[in-house]
Design an enzyme around this catalytic site. Structure first.
Site, PDB file in Angstrom:
ATOM      1  N   LYS A  45      50.597 -53.693  35.145  1.00 16.06           N
ATOM      2  CA  LYS A  45      52.149 -54.284  34.960  1.00 16.06           C
ATOM      3  C   LYS A  45      52.328 -54.300  33.500  1.00 16.06           C
ATOM      4  O   LYS A  45      51.535 -53.962  32.498  1.00 16.06           O
ATOM      5  CB  LYS A  45      52.154 -55.951  35.390  1.00 16.06           C
ATOM      6  N   TYR A 289      65.779 -59.153   3.466  1.00  9.49           N
ATOM      7  CA  TYR A 289      67.099 -60.168   3.910  1.00  9.49           C
ATOM      8  C   TYR A 289      66.344 -61.436   3.160  1.00  9.49           C
ATOM      9  O   TYR A 289      65.220 -61.753   3.349  1.00  9.49           O
ATOM     10  CB  TYR A 289      67.239 -60.092   5.301  1.00  9.49           C
TER      11      TYR A 289
HETATM   12  C1  LIG Z   1      47.762 -60.397  35.011  1.00  9.92           C
HETATM   13  C2  LIG Z   1      47.466 -60.731  36.219  1.00  9.92           C
HETATM   14  C3  LIG Z   1      46.067 -60.248  36.218  1.00  9.92           C
HETATM   15  C4  LIG Z   1      45.076 -59.743  34.931  1.00  9.92           C
HETATM   16  O1  LIG Z   1      44.792 -60.670  33.977  1.00  9.92           O
HETATM   17  P1  LIG Z   1      44.116 -60.279  32.709  1.00  9.92           P
HETATM   18  O2  LIG Z   1      43.944 -61.633  32.029  1.00  9.92           O
HETATM   19  O3  LIG Z   1      45.127 -59.465  31.883  1.00  9.92           O
HETATM   20  O4  LIG Z   1      42.796 -59.783  33.153  1.00  9.92           O
HETATM   21  C5  LIG Z   1      45.290 -60.735  37.381  1.00  9.92           C
HETATM   22  N1  LIG Z   1      45.733 -61.118  38.352  1.00  9.92           N
HETATM   23  C6  LIG Z   1      47.105 -61.465  38.523  1.00  9.92           C
HETATM   24  C7  LIG Z   1      47.689 -62.250  39.538  1.00  9.92           C
HETATM   25  C8  LIG Z   1      47.820 -61.398  37.327  1.00  9.92           C
HETATM   26  O5  LIG Z   1      49.235 -61.664  37.250  1.00  9.92           O
END
Ligand SMILES: *Cc1c(COP(=O)(O)O)cnc(C)c1O
Length: 402
Positions: A45, A289
Site C-alpha cells: 500500500k 526564507y
Molecule cells: C499496513 C498494514 C500492515 C503492515 O504493517 P507494517 O507495520 O508496515 O508491517 C498489516 N496489516 C494491515 C491491516 C495494515 O493496514
C-alpha cells in the site's frame, strides 16, 4: 479539458534508488523467523511504502506468497503485471474499502477482499448479476477500534452472508494496535484472545449455514511477526520490514532480547539529489526564507533541487543533515517547496558535481528513514510514503555498496 498524462519528471531533480537485492533478503529474514508453515504476504500500500509500486512489484513478487493492498486498483495492477510478464499468480487481498461497483472486476481477477464495513451488504447483488463469486475475509476488531466488528458483534454483523451465495468466506483477520509501541505485549495478547473469540463466533455462524468453516487466519504485521510467535497463524502481513525498516525502536529492542541474533534488515531505498550550484557566502549572510539562518563564518553552501513538495519535510528545518562526500552537512535555514541549502564547508572532496544523500548511505555515514522521521517528529512510515510519486526511481542490482 482533459488533463492528459502527468508531466514527465525533470532531468534535474532528486531521485530514488532501490536496491533490488534488499527485498529478497528482507523477505528471507521473515521466512526464517516464522518458519516454513507460515505464508508471507507483502504489503504494498501507499505506493509500496513510497518506494514506487511499479518498481517494487517485480522485486518482491518472486519472494512472497501473497500481496496485501489497500485499493482495488493496486490489486488489478498486480494481476495485469502477472499477465504481462508471465509470472505465476500470487494471492492478492484488498484490505481497504471496496465498493459494489468494484467487486465484479476483483472477482474476475481472482482477488480476495476484506469484509470490514456494512458496504459489503451491497456486493451480493452485483456479483449475482454478473454470475461471479468473490472470496472474502472477515475483519474482527480485536481492540484497534478501527474497521471490522468486535467478537460479540461479528456474528450478527455477518448475518447477511447467509443470503449471499456469491460471497465465499475463506479468511478471517485482525490488526494489532500496540505491538510496535511497547516491549511487553500485554495488550496484543488481549487482542489475540478477542480474535480467537471472533473466529469462533464467525465459524459458529458458518457451520449453522452449512458453509465451510476452515478459514485462513492472519493477524501479524511486521512487528507482531517478529516478536509474538502466537500471532503468526497462517499468514503474516509484512509491510515496512519488507523494505528493510524496523517498525520501531521498541520492536528492535524486543527482538534483541528474544532472539540470540538480531536479524539484519536491509533498507532498500536511497534518496539522492545533485547540487545545482556551490558558492561561498561571506560571514553574516542569511540563508533561506525568514532569514532564520545567519552564517557566523564564511560558508560554502550547496543548493539542491528538493523540497517539501517532494516529501522532504519542512519540519526538519534547522535539524536535518544530508550526506555529501561521505560527510554530514547541516541543512541551513528552512526547507523550501523545491529547494534546500546545505553547508558543505567541511567536505574535503566536493568534486564537480556533488550529490547529496537525503536517505541512505554515503561512505561510512547513513541517514536512515528513522533519523529523518525523528527530526520531523514523525515515524518512518510517514517519511517513506510521502516521498513524491513523481520522482524518478532507479533500480540497482545490489545497492549495498556505495
Ligand atoms: C499496513 C498494514 C500492515 C503492515 O504493517 P507494517 O507495520 O508496515 O508491517 C498489516 N496489516 C494491515 C491491516 C495494515 O493496514
Amino acid at each position: 479539458m482533459a488533463a492528459g498524462p502527468p508531466p514527465p519528471p525533470p532531468a534535474v531533480a532528486s531521485h530514488v534508488v532501490l536496491d533490488a537485492a534488499a527485498f529478497g533478503h528482507n523477505v528471507g529474514v521473515f521466512r526464517r523467523v516464522v518458519g516454513p508453515g507460515v505464508r508471507v504476504a507483502a504489503v504494498v500500500k501507499g505506493n509500496a511504502y513510497g518506494h514506487g509500486f511499479d518498481e517494487v512489484l517485480p522485486l518482491l513478487h518472486p519472494h512472497v506468497d501473497a500481496f496485501d493492498v489497500v485499493t482495488p486498483g493496486e490489486a488489478l495492477a498486480i494481476r495485469a503485471a502477472e499477465a504481462r510478464n508471465g509470472w505465476s499468480r500470487r494471492a492478492v487481498l484488498v484490505i481497504g474499502p471496496v465498493d459494489a461497483t468494484e467487486v465484479v472486476d476483483l472477482a474476475e481477477a481472482g482477488v480476495d477482499v476484506v469484509v470490514a464495513d456494512p458496504r459489503a451488504r451491497r456486493w451480493e447483488r452485483a456479483l449475482a448479476d454478473a454470475g461471479r463469486r468473490l472470496r472474502v475475509h472477515v475483519h474482527v476488531d480485536s481492540g484497534l477500534g478501527r474497521e471490522g466488528w468486535a467478537p460479540a458483534a461479528v456474528g450478527d454483523a455477518v448475518a447477511f452472508l447467509r443470503d449471499a451465495p456469491h460471497l465465499d468466506v475463506v479468511g478471517v483477520l485482525t490488526h494489532f494496535a500496540d505491538t510496535e509501541d511497547v516491549t511487553e505485549q500485554t495488550y496484543a495478547r488481549r487482542q489475540l484472545r478477542a480474535f480467537e473469540q471472533g473466529v469462533s463466533a464467525l465459524q459458529a455462524r458458518l457451520a449453522a449455514w452449512g458453509r465451510p468453516t476452515a478459514l485462513e487466519r492472519h493477524a501479524a504485521a511486521s512487528a507482531a511477526a517478529l516478536v509474538l510467535p502466537e500471532s503468526r497463524f497462517d499468514t503474516v502481513r509484512v509491510g515496512i520490514s519488507a523494505y528493510g525498516i524496523w517498525p520501531s525502536r521498541e520492536t528492535r529492542l524486543s527482538v534483541r532480547s528474544l532472539r540470540e541474533e538480531l536479524p539484519v534488515l536491509r533498507p532498500a531505498l536511497s534518496w539522492r539529489v545533485p547540487a545545482l550550484l556551490v558558492k561561498e557566502l561571506p560571514a553574516g549572510s542569511f540563508v533561506g526564507y525568514g532569514c532564520t539562518h545567519r552564517c557566523r563564518d564564511a560558508t560554502r553552501i550547496a543548493v539542491f533541487p528538493v523540497g517539501y513538495h517532494d516529501g522532504y519535510p519542512r519540519r526538519v528545518s534547522h535539524r536535518a543533515h544530508v550526506l555529501v562526500g561521505g560527510q554530514r552537512c547541516p541543512v541551513l535555514g528552512r526547507v523550501m517547496m523545491n529547494l534546500i541549502v546545505a553547508d558543505v564547508t567541511g567536505v574535503a572532496e566536493l568534486g564537480d558535481a556533488p550529490v547529496a544523500t537525503l536517505l541512505g548511505r554515503d561512505g561510512d555515514e547513513w541517514v536512515r528513514a528513522e533519523d529523518l522521521a525523528g527530526w520531523a517528529d514523525t515515524i518512518a512510515y510517514e517519511i517513506l510514503t510521502r516521498i513524491g510519486a513523481h520522482l524518478r526511481r532507479e533500480v540497482v542490482p545490489d545497492g549495498s555498496v556505495r
